[in-house]
Design an enzyme around this catalytic site. Sequence first.
Site, PDB file in Angstrom:
ATOM      1  N   GLY A  30     -24.732-114.849 -17.796  1.00  0.00           N
ATOM      2  CA  GLY A  30     -23.923-114.993 -18.997  1.00  0.00           C
ATOM      3  C   GLY A  30     -24.452-116.104 -19.888  1.00  0.00           C
ATOM      4  N   SER A  31     -23.548-116.834 -20.517  1.00  0.00           N
ATOM      5  CA  SER A  31     -23.923-117.798 -21.559  1.00  0.00           C
ATOM      6  C   SER A  31     -24.732-118.998 -21.073  1.00  0.00           C
ATOM      7  CB  SER A  31     -22.672-118.292 -22.278  1.00  0.00           C
ATOM      8  OG  SER A  31     -22.104-117.243 -23.037  1.00  0.00           O
TER       9      SER A  31
END
Length: 305
Positions: A30-31
């Site tokens: 993810g981020s």
Amino acid sequence: MATSELLGMVSRPVTDGLSANEMLRRHSPGSIFKIVTAAAAIENDTVSSWRTFNCDLGIDQKKARIPAGRLSFNESFAQSCNATFGILANELILKKQNVIENYAKRLGLLGISGWTGDIYHFEHFRQFPEEEKGVVWKRKRDKTIPLAVSQTAIGQLNVQVSPLAIANMMATIARGGKGKEVRAVTSIRYKNGSTLASFPSHQLYKETISNYTAMKLQELLRLVVTHSKGTGMALNGLPYAVAGKSGTAEKGKGNSKNNKWFAGYFPFDRPKYALVVVDLDQKTENRTIKAFSQIVTELYKSDSK
């Protein structure tokens, strides 16, 4: 931190004593992966203090689930705006097709992070033999699809990296861009104290990020915690000042579970520890920030004795 020596690694639950160590397996980050996109953007002069991005939109240019208005690059990183990093990655890849995986490699996410070398009759001995290499792309043609590029830029689609590699990336940034292999053991000694075998410190890669880029990433990672809307603001005010990045990786259509991450280093002014916490296949509650906070606090207590 200075030597990339492993102090602890825990994977739970263990059901049969034979379960794989999830800290060595690759997962969707993810981020957290926005650090890679940020590094590429900084070194290729794609960001500037005056430029802003429309964070009311998502990476698909449709309305974002949590609209945030127009944000600068720094604000986008602190608040983890997907649109900003999708735009930057598409601009970068038009100029250099391999730019994303290049910077993922420079930050130590694609190869093996653990110590590897020759010892006695063992060639290419690995201290973490189960460690899996990271992946950025599975299909070359995805680099020509804007939405696929945007998804990759925020650690989705086919991006997969191990928690060990992410922790080592944090140590690399904290050291000013110098990557080193992670060691669980530095030497093996006889009972009388003499050395049987040693595992010398190894540089991870010859090509890494610049000291300037590392400094800018340090500032961004600290902003995640100190900004009033930063995704790590709950960690502000701990006895050790923390710098880090959160991440939520969606598992794909039909799967309501996510991977929840927080990775960082501390103390910010004199880095000593790099730490990553990931909660795999989590459906609702985000427990990573709380766990990260508790570990920081306990380490501070231990160091203060």
